[in-house]
Write a protein that holds these residues in place. Structure first.
Motif, PDB file in Angstrom:
ATOM      1  N   ARG A 124       2.557  -2.501  -6.274  1.00 11.05           N
ATOM      2  CA  ARG A 124       2.337  -3.576  -5.936  1.00 11.05           C
ATOM      3  C   ARG A 124       1.177  -2.770  -4.812  1.00 11.05           C
ATOM      4  N   GLY A 125       1.276  -1.602  -5.028  1.00 11.47           N
ATOM      5  CA  GLY A 125       0.451  -0.811  -3.837  1.00 11.47           C
ATOM      6  C   GLY A 125      -0.991  -1.121  -4.265  1.00 11.47           C
ATOM      7  N   LEU A 126      -1.105  -0.638  -5.732  1.00 11.57           N
ATOM      8  CA  LEU A 126      -2.418  -0.632  -6.075  1.00 11.57           C
ATOM      9  C   LEU A 126      -3.118  -2.060  -6.689  1.00 11.57           C
ATOM     10  N   ARG A 176      -6.332   3.064   3.892  1.00  8.64           N
ATOM     11  CA  ARG A 176      -5.612   3.260   3.894  1.00  8.64           C
ATOM     12  C   ARG A 176      -4.086   2.872   3.294  1.00  8.64           C
ATOM     13  N   GLN A 177      -4.344   1.583   3.136  1.00 13.51           N
ATOM     14  CA  GLN A 177      -3.836   1.313   1.680  1.00 13.51           C
ATOM     15  C   GLN A 177      -3.372   1.681   0.729  1.00 13.51           C
ATOM     16  N   LEU A 178      -4.350   2.107   0.330  1.00 10.05           N
ATOM     17  CA  LEU A 178      -4.105   3.293  -1.304  1.00 10.05           C
ATOM     18  C   LEU A 178      -3.652   4.419  -0.477  1.00 10.05           C
ATOM     19  N   ALA A 179      -3.749   5.027   0.421  1.00  9.62           N
ATOM     20  CA  ALA A 179      -2.948   6.415   1.041  1.00  9.62           C
ATOM     21  C   ALA A 179      -1.893   6.311   1.233  1.00  9.62           C
ATOM     22  N   ALA A 180      -0.934   5.462   1.794  1.00  2.99           N
ATOM     23  CA  ALA A 180       0.033   4.644   2.472  1.00  2.99           C
ATOM     24  C   ALA A 180       1.189   4.953   0.346  1.00  2.99           C
ATOM     25  N   GLU A 222      -5.989  10.337  -0.233  1.00  9.25           N
ATOM     26  CA  GLU A 222      -5.297  11.389   0.666  1.00  9.25           C
ATOM     27  C   GLU A 222      -5.990  12.377   1.574  1.00  9.25           C
ATOM     28  N   ASP A 223      -6.478  12.624   2.306  1.00  7.36           N
ATOM     29  CA  ASP A 223      -7.055  13.446   3.670  1.00  7.36           C
ATOM     30  C   ASP A 223      -8.092  14.026   2.547  1.00  7.36           C
ATOM     31  N   ASP A 224      -9.430  14.529   2.526  1.00 12.39           N
ATOM     32  CA  ASP A 224     -10.076  15.686   2.077  1.00 12.39           C
ATOM     33  C   ASP A 224     -10.420  16.844   3.340  1.00 12.39           C
ATOM     34  N   LYS A 262     -10.491  11.290  -0.274  1.00 11.25           N
ATOM     35  CA  LYS A 262     -10.231  11.995  -2.093  1.00 11.25           C
ATOM     36  C   LYS A 262      -8.953  11.232  -2.723  1.00 11.25           C
ATOM     37  N   SER A 263      -9.011  11.411  -3.914  1.00  8.96           N
ATOM     38  CA  SER A 263      -8.487  10.831  -4.971  1.00  8.96           C
ATOM     39  C   SER A 263      -7.101  11.763  -5.136  1.00  8.96           C
ATOM     40  N   ALA A 264      -5.398  11.282  -4.716  1.00  4.15           N
ATOM     41  CA  ALA A 264      -4.894  12.445  -4.963  1.00  4.15           C
ATOM     42  C   ALA A 264      -4.377  13.070  -6.485  1.00  4.15           C
ATOM     43  N   HIS A 265      -4.583  12.266  -7.753  1.00  3.81           N
ATOM     44  CA  HIS A 265      -4.700  12.336  -9.279  1.00  3.81           C
ATOM     45  C   HIS A 265      -6.101  12.269  -9.856  1.00  3.81           C
ATOM     46  N   ARG A 266      -5.776  12.854 -10.861  1.00  9.78           N
ATOM     47  CA  ARG A 266      -6.888  12.270 -11.810  1.00  9.78           C
ATOM     48  C   ARG A 266      -7.428  11.197 -12.184  1.00  9.78           C
ATOM     49  N   GLY A 267      -6.282  10.282 -13.012  1.00  8.13           N
ATOM     50  CA  GLY A 267      -5.938   9.135 -13.573  1.00  8.13           C
ATOM     51  C   GLY A 267      -4.477   8.130 -13.101  1.00  8.13           C
TER      52      GLY A 267
END
Length: 198
Positions: A21-23, A62-66, A71-73, A85-90
């Motif tokens: 739901r967040g994505l 900010r919603q994606l980070a929550a 995440e912050d770089d 930056k993205s927290a994951h490759r996929g």
């Protein structure tokens, strides 16, 4: 966005109902895709790239980070400038679980994500076709748009899908560095589905 049920590598985010739901928002999906493809960026840089306002990109980042997608770089941020930056490759979505989920909000979020992925694939293919003649011959002979028709059972269809995923993943070991002469980002879309007889 992979859908098979094999255990996911550590750098693949497996969606649960809350993170799904967040994505499930077109701009959030585009922001996450841009960070994965082009690397860390600020909200303003992403706004320029995607043709959005920096207020909108900042809010959705900010919603994606929550939800743990970005995440912050800290290596890049200076002063008040916040780099993401993205927290994951996929991302992996187990559609069979979510399409039959008892919560209509989860089913709706699944639909949103799937339709946005299909829209992005269509846009990428259209961009390629529109720019095809500007690419060197080596690249014009290394692309494909094909479709195949066959009659399978669900078990055989899953086997085929999983083998194709396995083959594609095997090429990650052969990936070249960004500065390798003649290299380019290469996209592979896989669309496989049953059809009605008529």
């Amino acid at each position: 966005m992979a859908q098979n049920e094999e255990p996911a590598p550590d750098d693949i985010r497996v969606l649960d109902p809350r993170s799904l739901r967040g994505l499930a928002h077109p701009l959030r999906m585009r922001l996450l895709g841009a960070l994965r493809e082009y690397g860390p960026a600020t909200a303003s840089q992403l706004a320029d790239r995607l043709g959005e306002s920096s207020g909108a990109t900042s809010y959705h980042l900010r919603q994606l980070a929550a939800h743990g997608f970005v995440e912050d770089d800290p290596e890049r941020g200076k002063g008040r400038e916040r780099w993401w930056k993205s927290a994951h490759r996929g991302t992996r979505l187990s559609t069979d679980k979510f399409l039959a989920h008892p919560d209509p909000a989860v089913r709706g979020a699944t639909n949103t994500v799937l339709h946005e992925v299909a829209t992005q694939h269509t846009q990428e293919m259209s961009t390629w076709l529109g720019t095809l003649y500007g690419w060197p011959e080596e690249w014009r002979s290394a692309w494909d748009i094909s479709d195949f028709h066959m009659r399978l059972t669900p078990e055989l269809a899953r086997e085929l899908r999983d083998k194709v995923h396995e083959l594609i993943e095997s090429y990650r070991e052969k990936e070249v560095d960004r500065d390798t002469e003649g290299s380019a980002p290469y996209r592979v879309h896989l669309h496989a589905f049953p059809r009605e007889e008529d």
